[in-house]
Design a protein around this motif. Structure first.
Motif, PDB file in Angstrom:
ATOM      1  N   GLU A 174       5.586 -14.114  -2.696  1.00  0.00           N
ATOM      2  CA  GLU A 174       4.250 -14.619  -2.391  1.00  0.00           C
ATOM      3  C   GLU A 174       3.646 -14.028  -1.126  1.00  0.00           C
ATOM      4  O   GLU A 174       2.451 -14.213  -0.866  1.00  0.00           O
TER       5      GLU A 174
ATOM      6  N   GLY B 241       2.803 -11.058  -0.343  1.00  0.00           N
ATOM      7  CA  GLY B 241       1.686 -10.152  -0.621  1.00  0.00           C
ATOM      8  C   GLY B 241       0.374 -10.901  -0.761  1.00  0.00           C
ATOM      9  O   GLY B 241      -0.663 -10.481  -0.220  1.00  0.00           O
ATOM     10  N   GLN B 242       0.419 -12.008  -1.458  1.00  0.00           N
ATOM     11  CA  GLN B 242      -0.774 -12.851  -1.613  1.00  0.00           C
ATOM     12  C   GLN B 242      -1.216 -13.411  -0.262  1.00  0.00           C
ATOM     13  O   GLN B 242      -2.408 -13.424   0.057  1.00  0.00           O
ATOM     14  N   TYR B 243      -0.236 -13.857   0.539  1.00  0.00           N
ATOM     15  CA  TYR B 243      -0.571 -14.434   1.845  1.00  0.00           C
ATOM     16  C   TYR B 243      -1.183 -13.400   2.785  1.00  0.00           C
ATOM     17  O   TYR B 243      -2.049 -13.721   3.600  1.00  0.00           O
ATOM     18  N   LEU B 244      -0.723 -12.155   2.657  1.00  0.00           N
ATOM     19  CA  LEU B 244      -1.295 -11.085   3.482  1.00  0.00           C
ATOM     20  C   LEU B 244      -2.794 -10.931   3.209  1.00  0.00           C
ATOM     21  O   LEU B 244      -3.593 -10.813   4.132  1.00  0.00           O
ATOM     22  N   GLN B 245      -3.146 -10.933   1.940  1.00  0.00           N
ATOM     23  CA  GLN B 245      -4.562 -10.802   1.589  1.00  0.00           C
ATOM     24  C   GLN B 245      -5.360 -12.013   2.057  1.00  0.00           C
ATOM     25  O   GLN B 245      -6.479 -11.887   2.564  1.00  0.00           O
ATOM     26  N   GLU B 246      -4.756 -13.201   1.927  1.00  0.00           N
ATOM     27  CA  GLU B 246      -5.424 -14.415   2.393  1.00  0.00           C
ATOM     28  C   GLU B 246      -5.649 -14.365   3.899  1.00  0.00           C
ATOM     29  O   GLU B 246      -6.695 -14.813   4.390  1.00  0.00           O
TER      30      GLU B 246
ATOM     31  N   VAL C 186      -6.124 -11.707   5.762  1.00  0.00           N
ATOM     32  CA  VAL C 186      -7.250 -10.793   6.026  1.00  0.00           C
ATOM     33  C   VAL C 186      -8.571 -11.466   5.676  1.00  0.00           C
ATOM     34  O   VAL C 186      -9.535 -11.432   6.448  1.00  0.00           O
ATOM     35  N   ASP C 187      -8.612 -12.099   4.516  1.00  0.00           N
ATOM     36  CA  ASP C 187      -9.854 -12.728   4.054  1.00  0.00           C
ATOM     37  C   ASP C 187     -10.291 -13.869   4.962  1.00  0.00           C
ATOM     38  O   ASP C 187     -11.493 -14.086   5.162  1.00  0.00           O
ATOM     39  N   SER C 188      -9.312 -14.594   5.515  1.00  0.00           N
ATOM     40  CA  SER C 188      -9.651 -15.758   6.347  1.00  0.00           C
ATOM     41  C   SER C 188     -10.241 -15.373   7.694  1.00  0.00           C
ATOM     42  O   SER C 188     -10.958 -16.157   8.321  1.00  0.00           O
TER      43      SER C 188
END
Length: 352
Positions: free
Chosen positions: A14, A16-21, A23-25
């Motif tokens: 998971e 990888g998903q948290y990394l994108q989150e 950045v987005d946050s």
């Protein structure tokens, strides 16, 4: 590529998903004195303490690495000296580095398959800090909770514990020691680059009594900032964010530890059945998170080379066993399917 290297090791899928989150946050672009950062840090610490059952009175700090903790302990908590009890390379390195800084580190080493005995020669002096390695990553051994409890009950000394390759993978007897530290690239299932330091009120009192504020990473300066959910220097913001998310995701340590134990028992049963020699013969001192095997230098090299050709990374040996052993990480982020893939390879290789 599937990695069983005992650190840096596999991160949770998971992440990888948290990394994108992250950045987005926008939080990883926030300065470390902002309200957004302070809330993130508070959440990460709360999630860690909740999932690992850290006592309420113990404080959690994030630092650069477990190795930095050697320096923090030496400069902020050692006044009269330290007693280092170890049986492997990392415990010895801790002692050697402390000796360079303080000139008053006292070693007590014991053999791989032995349990340390509280004999007269390892009784600590009044103000010595007792330094032990809970899980010796280099050789796949571990101290029992009973040993830590005995040290705690028989002395009033500050006890510091290197739990680098066991924290977040097994249940730790927090109240039996005053300083616990580790790195996130092992049982936490996170990218490398951050350490976790957990200290008791007794350790804080010792730091206050010594009063060393001469270093930027002195425990007191770190504590001053963390009490405000800030950090003394620009932190690994991404690492803290990922810590909070992963600690929110994982099961309680009781559940994680039970799975770690079951997997370890399975490995220690499976490997000898297929012709592999365990480095640690004494079952009582075998690590649950790092499984070490031994063989000739030539066969070890052949096993690792063949595994790599199949997309599997095994851990090298370390220290005096570097060329005649290899290690298998038994960390929570590794999946059952990945374990089965390694088992299938080991069965095939042993049949050649």
């Amino acid at each position: 590529m599937i990695t069983f290297y005992p650190g840096p090791s596999k991160v949770y899928d998971e992440v990888g998903q948290y990394l994108q989150e992250a950045v987005d946050s926008g939080v990883i672009s926030a300065n470390h004195r902002s309200a957004a950062f302070m809330q993130m840090l508070e959440d990460a610490i709360r999630n860690l303490k909740t999932k690992l059952n850290v006592p309420d009175a113990y404080e959690v700090y994030f630092v650069s690495s477990a190795t930095e903790c050697w320096e923090i302990i030496a400069e902020s908590l050692i006044s009269d000296g330290s007693l280092h009890i170890y049986n492997g390379a990392f415990g010895e390195k801790w002692m050697e580095y402390t000796q360079k800084l303080t000139g008053s580190a006292r070693p007590y080493s014991f053999e791989t398959n032995n349990e340390p005995l509280l004999k007269d020669e390892i009784q600590p002096a009044r103000n010595e800090i007792i330094c032990v390695t809970h899980n010796e990553t280099s050789n796949g051994t571990a101290l029992t909770a009973e040993f830590l409890n005995t040290i705690h009950d028989q002395s009033d000394n500050i006890i510091a514990v290197d739990a680098t390759s066991s924290m977040a993978g097994v249940e730790l007897p927090w109240l039996s020691a005053d300083v616990w530290y580790g790195s996130v690239q092992k049982c936490f299932g996170l990218p490398s680059g951050m350490g976790v330091m957990i200290v008791s009120p007794k350790a804080v009192e010792r730091a206050i009594a010594i009063g060393n504020r001469a270093h930027y990473n002195s425990l007191l300066f770190i504590r001053d900032n963390f009490l405000k959910f800030q950090t003394p220097y620009t932190p690994n913001t991404l690492g803290i964010y990922l810590m909070g998310k992963v600690m929110q995701q994982v099961a309680s340590i009781e559940t994680v530890a039970q799975k770690t134990l079951e997997r370890a028992q399975d490995w220690y049963s499976f490997l000898p059945k297929h012709g592999y020699q365990l480095l640690v013969e004494n079952e009582a001192v075998r690590s649950k998170t790092v499984v070490a095997l031994r063989d000739t230098k030539e066969r070890i090299a052949s096993i690792k080379k063949a595994a790599l050709q199949e997309g599997i990374v095994l851990g090298n040996g370390y220290g005096k066993d570097k060329e005649t052993s290899f290690r298998i990480a038994n960390f929570p982020a590794i999946t059952d399917m990945e374990i089965q893939t390694l088992k299938d390879f080991l069965v095939f290789f042993s049949s050649k």
